[in-house]
Design an enzyme around this catalytic site. Structure first.
Site, PDB file in Angstrom:
ATOM      1  N   ASP A   1      21.050 -20.637 -25.194  1.00  0.00           N
ATOM      2  CA  ASP A   1      22.064 -20.612 -24.135  1.00  0.00           C
ATOM      3  C   ASP A   1      22.718 -19.237 -24.037  1.00  0.00           C
ATOM      4  OD1 ASP A   1      23.182 -23.901 -23.605  1.00  0.00           O
ATOM      5  OD2 ASP A   1      21.523 -23.368 -24.904  1.00  0.00           O
TER       6      ASP A   1
ATOM      7  N   ASP B 135      18.403 -17.187 -29.944  1.00  0.00           N
ATOM      8  CA  ASP B 135      19.311 -18.202 -29.436  1.00  0.00           C
ATOM      9  C   ASP B 135      18.840 -18.563 -28.025  1.00  0.00           C
ATOM     10  OD1 ASP B 135      21.814 -19.674 -29.003  1.00  0.00           O
ATOM     11  OD2 ASP B 135      22.372 -17.961 -27.751  1.00  0.00           O
TER      12      ASP B 135
END
Length: 237
Positions: free
Chosen positions: A33, A31
Protein backbone atom coordinates in the site's frame (compact mmCIF):
# COMPACT_ATOMS: atom_id res chain seq x y z
CA UNK A 1 19.99 11.18 11.05
CA UNK A 2 22.79 10.44 8.62
CA UNK A 3 24.12 13.07 6.26
CA UNK A 4 22.56 12.76 2.83
CA UNK A 5 23.25 14.03 -0.64
CA UNK A 6 20.91 14.56 -3.56
CA UNK A 7 22.09 12.03 -6.11
CA UNK A 8 19.70 13.52 -8.66
CA UNK A 9 16.60 15.74 -8.34
CA UNK A 10 14.20 14.02 -5.96
CA UNK A 11 16.60 11.13 -5.34
CA UNK A 12 18.52 11.24 -2.04
CA UNK A 13 21.32 8.90 -0.98
CA UNK A 14 22.76 8.72 2.53
CA UNK A 15 26.42 9.69 2.59
CA UNK A 16 27.40 6.42 4.32
CA UNK A 17 25.44 4.19 1.90
CA UNK A 18 27.39 1.55 -0.01
CA UNK A 19 25.68 0.94 -3.34
CA UNK A 20 26.17 -2.03 -5.63
CA UNK A 21 24.80 -2.95 -9.06
CA UNK A 22 21.33 -4.51 -8.94
CA UNK A 23 22.77 -7.95 -9.78
CA UNK A 24 24.79 -7.89 -6.52
CA UNK A 25 21.53 -8.32 -4.61
CA UNK A 26 19.55 -11.58 -4.45
CA UNK A 27 16.23 -10.56 -2.86
CA UNK A 28 14.00 -7.49 -3.05
CA UNK A 29 11.08 -7.04 -0.63
CA UNK A 30 8.29 -4.54 -1.27
CA UNK A 31 5.60 -3.06 0.90
CA UNK A 32 2.32 -2.85 -1.04
CA UNK A 33 0.00 0.00 0.00
CA UNK A 34 1.35 3.39 -1.13
CA UNK A 35 4.53 1.65 -2.34
CA UNK A 36 3.70 -0.79 -5.14
CA UNK A 37 0.17 0.62 -5.42
CA UNK A 38 -1.35 4.09 -5.18
CA UNK A 39 -3.83 3.56 -2.32
CA UNK A 40 -4.15 2.39 1.27
CA UNK A 41 -6.64 -0.42 0.68
CA UNK A 42 -8.09 -0.37 4.19
CA UNK A 43 -9.02 3.31 3.77
CA UNK A 44 -10.77 2.67 0.44
CA UNK A 45 -12.70 -0.32 1.81
CA UNK A 46 -13.82 1.86 4.72
CA UNK A 47 -15.28 4.34 2.24
CA UNK A 48 -18.12 1.87 1.63
CA UNK A 49 -19.00 1.94 5.31
CA UNK A 50 -18.93 5.74 5.45
CA UNK A 51 -15.93 5.54 7.76
CA UNK A 52 -13.06 6.50 5.49
CA UNK A 53 -12.06 9.63 7.43
CA UNK A 54 -11.99 7.75 10.74
CA UNK A 55 -10.01 4.81 9.35
CA UNK A 56 -7.66 7.00 7.31
CA UNK A 57 -6.75 9.01 10.41
CA UNK A 58 -5.69 5.81 12.21
CA UNK A 59 -3.77 4.65 9.11
CA UNK A 60 -1.90 7.93 8.85
CA UNK A 61 -0.97 7.89 12.54
CA UNK A 62 0.28 4.31 12.22
CA UNK A 63 2.35 5.08 9.10
CA UNK A 64 3.88 8.13 10.76
CA UNK A 65 4.87 5.95 13.71
CA UNK A 66 2.62 7.87 16.12
CA UNK A 67 0.79 4.62 17.00
CA UNK A 68 3.33 2.11 18.26
CA UNK A 69 0.99 -0.92 18.44
CA UNK A 70 0.40 -1.56 14.74
CA UNK A 71 -1.51 -4.79 15.37
CA UNK A 72 -4.05 -3.07 17.59
CA UNK A 73 -4.40 -0.17 15.16
CA UNK A 74 -5.13 -2.62 12.36
CA UNK A 75 -7.67 -4.52 14.45
CA UNK A 76 -9.41 -1.21 15.20
CA UNK A 77 -9.56 -0.32 11.51
CA UNK A 78 -10.74 -3.76 10.41
CA UNK A 79 -13.50 -3.73 13.04
CA UNK A 80 -14.85 -0.60 11.35
CA UNK A 81 -15.13 -2.51 8.06
CA UNK A 82 -17.83 -4.86 9.35
CA UNK A 83 -20.61 -5.26 6.80
CA UNK A 84 -18.65 -4.09 3.76
CA UNK A 85 -19.31 -6.47 0.88
CA UNK A 86 -16.83 -8.42 -1.20
CA UNK A 87 -18.43 -6.71 -4.19
CA UNK A 88 -17.22 -3.36 -2.87
CA UNK A 89 -13.70 -4.72 -2.50
CA UNK A 90 -13.90 -5.87 -6.11
CA UNK A 91 -14.84 -2.30 -7.05
CA UNK A 92 -11.89 -0.90 -5.09
CA UNK A 93 -9.56 -3.22 -6.96
CA UNK A 94 -11.05 -2.47 -10.37
CA UNK A 95 -11.69 1.26 -10.04
CA UNK A 96 -9.25 2.70 -7.51
CA UNK A 97 -6.19 0.47 -7.25
CA UNK A 98 -3.39 1.33 -9.66
CA UNK A 99 0.22 0.27 -9.76
CA UNK A 100 2.53 3.11 -8.82
CA UNK A 101 4.74 4.50 -11.60
CA UNK A 102 7.85 2.42 -12.15
CA UNK A 103 6.57 -0.63 -10.24
CA UNK A 104 6.44 -2.89 -13.28
CA UNK A 105 9.80 -1.65 -14.53
CA UNK A 106 11.59 -2.18 -11.21
CA UNK A 107 10.12 -5.64 -10.61
CA UNK A 108 10.97 -6.67 -14.19
CA UNK A 109 14.54 -5.37 -13.84
CA UNK A 110 14.97 -7.21 -10.54
CA UNK A 111 13.74 -10.47 -12.04
CA UNK A 112 16.00 -10.05 -15.07
CA UNK A 113 18.94 -9.51 -12.71
CA UNK A 114 18.08 -12.78 -10.94
CA UNK A 115 16.56 -11.42 -7.73
CA UNK A 116 13.74 -13.18 -5.89
CA UNK A 117 10.82 -10.78 -5.45
CA UNK A 118 8.76 -10.59 -2.26
CA UNK A 119 5.61 -8.63 -1.42
CA UNK A 120 5.16 -8.28 2.34
CA UNK A 121 2.20 -6.19 3.45
CA UNK A 122 0.20 -5.15 6.46
CA UNK A 123 -2.68 -5.03 3.98
CA UNK A 124 -4.89 -7.84 2.79
CA UNK A 125 -4.52 -11.01 0.73
CA UNK A 126 -7.58 -10.01 -1.35
CA UNK A 127 -5.42 -7.31 -2.94
CA UNK A 128 -1.89 -8.62 -2.31
CA UNK A 129 -2.45 -11.88 -4.17
CA UNK A 130 -3.78 -9.99 -7.19
CA UNK A 131 -0.93 -7.47 -7.17
CA UNK A 132 1.51 -10.38 -6.85
CA UNK A 133 -0.02 -12.02 -9.93
CA UNK A 134 -0.15 -8.79 -11.93
CA UNK A 135 3.52 -8.02 -11.33
CA UNK A 136 4.78 -11.60 -11.45
CA UNK A 137 6.16 -11.37 -7.90
CA UNK A 138 7.48 -14.64 -6.51
CA UNK A 139 6.22 -14.58 -2.90
CA UNK A 140 3.66 -12.64 -0.86
CA UNK A 141 2.63 -12.39 2.77
CA UNK A 142 -0.26 -10.27 4.06
CA UNK A 143 -3.38 -10.42 6.24
CA UNK A 144 -6.62 -12.32 5.60
CA UNK A 145 -9.98 -10.70 6.19
CA UNK A 146 -12.77 -12.93 7.49
CA UNK A 147 -15.79 -13.09 5.15
CA UNK A 148 -19.21 -14.56 5.90
CA UNK A 149 -22.16 -14.48 3.50
CA UNK A 150 -20.27 -12.14 1.17
CA UNK A 151 -19.58 -9.54 3.85
CA UNK A 152 -16.63 -8.64 6.06
CA UNK A 153 -17.09 -9.64 9.71
CA UNK A 154 -14.71 -6.98 11.05
CA UNK A 155 -12.15 -9.61 11.99
CA UNK A 156 -9.00 -11.13 10.51
CA UNK A 157 -8.09 -14.80 10.27
CA UNK A 158 -5.05 -16.30 11.92
CA UNK A 159 -2.56 -17.89 9.55
CA UNK A 160 0.05 -20.60 9.92
CA UNK A 161 2.81 -18.11 10.69
CA UNK A 162 0.83 -15.98 13.16
CA UNK A 163 -2.03 -13.55 13.46
CA UNK A 164 -1.09 -10.21 11.86
CA UNK A 165 1.58 -9.14 9.41
CA UNK A 166 3.03 -6.09 11.15
CA UNK A 167 6.49 -4.55 11.12
CA UNK A 168 8.01 -7.38 13.16
CA UNK A 169 6.48 -9.96 10.82
CA UNK A 170 7.78 -8.09 7.76
CA UNK A 171 11.27 -8.24 9.26
CA UNK A 172 10.91 -11.91 10.17
CA UNK A 173 9.66 -12.75 6.69
CA UNK A 174 12.59 -11.05 4.96
CA UNK A 175 15.04 -12.86 7.23
CA UNK A 176 13.21 -16.18 6.76
CA UNK A 177 13.26 -15.92 2.97
CA UNK A 178 16.92 -14.87 2.98
CA UNK A 179 17.75 -17.87 5.18
CA UNK A 180 15.84 -20.27 2.93
CA UNK A 181 17.72 -18.83 -0.05
CA UNK A 182 21.03 -19.25 1.75
CA UNK A 183 21.92 -15.56 1.41
CA UNK A 184 23.01 -12.87 3.83
CA UNK A 185 20.37 -10.18 4.58
CA UNK A 186 22.98 -7.72 3.30
CA UNK A 187 22.11 -9.07 -0.16
CA UNK A 188 18.48 -7.96 0.25
CA UNK A 189 16.74 -4.71 -0.68
CA UNK A 190 13.69 -3.52 1.27
CA UNK A 191 11.35 -0.88 -0.16
CA UNK A 192 8.62 0.87 1.84
CA UNK A 193 6.96 4.11 2.89
CA UNK A 194 5.65 3.76 6.45
CA UNK A 195 6.88 3.19 9.99
CA UNK A 196 5.89 -0.49 9.89
CA UNK A 197 8.43 -0.96 7.07
CA UNK A 198 11.36 0.21 9.20
CA UNK A 199 12.03 -3.18 10.88
CA UNK A 200 12.58 -4.96 7.54
CA UNK A 201 14.43 -1.98 6.12
CA UNK A 202 16.74 -2.09 9.12
CA UNK A 203 17.97 -5.63 8.42
CA UNK A 204 18.29 -5.33 4.63
CA UNK A 205 21.54 -4.42 2.97
CA UNK A 206 19.80 -1.61 1.11
CA UNK A 207 16.77 0.27 2.46
CA UNK A 208 14.69 2.36 0.07
CA UNK A 209 12.03 4.92 1.04
CA UNK A 210 9.43 5.62 -1.64
CA UNK A 211 7.49 8.89 -1.26
CA UNK A 212 7.75 8.02 2.41
CA UNK A 213 6.94 9.47 5.79
CA UNK A 214 9.69 11.74 7.25
CA UNK A 215 10.87 9.16 9.81
CA UNK A 216 11.28 6.58 7.05
CA UNK A 217 13.11 8.95 4.69
CA UNK A 218 15.49 9.83 7.51
CA UNK A 219 16.53 6.22 8.09
CA UNK A 220 16.58 4.88 4.53
CA UNK A 221 19.82 4.64 2.58
CA UNK A 222 18.00 5.77 -0.58
CA UNK A 223 14.92 8.00 -0.67
CA UNK A 224 12.88 8.38 -3.84
CA UNK A 225 10.98 11.61 -3.25
CA UNK A 226 10.01 12.37 -6.84
CA UNK A 227 9.17 10.08 -9.75
CA UNK A 228 8.59 6.34 -9.90
CA UNK A 229 9.97 3.24 -8.23
CA UNK A 230 12.22 2.57 -11.20
CA UNK A 231 14.32 5.56 -10.16
CA UNK A 232 16.10 3.12 -7.85
CA UNK A 233 17.78 1.77 -10.97
CA UNK A 234 19.55 5.11 -11.39
CA UNK A 235 21.68 4.42 -8.29
CA UNK A 236 22.16 0.67 -8.86
CA UNK A 237 23.79 0.71 -12.28
Amino acid sequence: MNAATEFAPGLVVQANATLHPLSHYKLIAFDMDSTLINIECVDEIADAAGRKAEVAAITEAAMQGLITDYKESLRQRVALLKGVTVQHMEQVFAERLRLNPGAQELVAAAKTAGLTTLLVSGGFTFFADRVKARLGIDLARSNRLEVQDGQLTGRMLDQAWGDICDGAEKRRTLLEVASLMGIDPAQAIAVGDGANDLPMMGVAGLSVAFHAKPAVRAQAKVAINEGGLDRLLEVLR
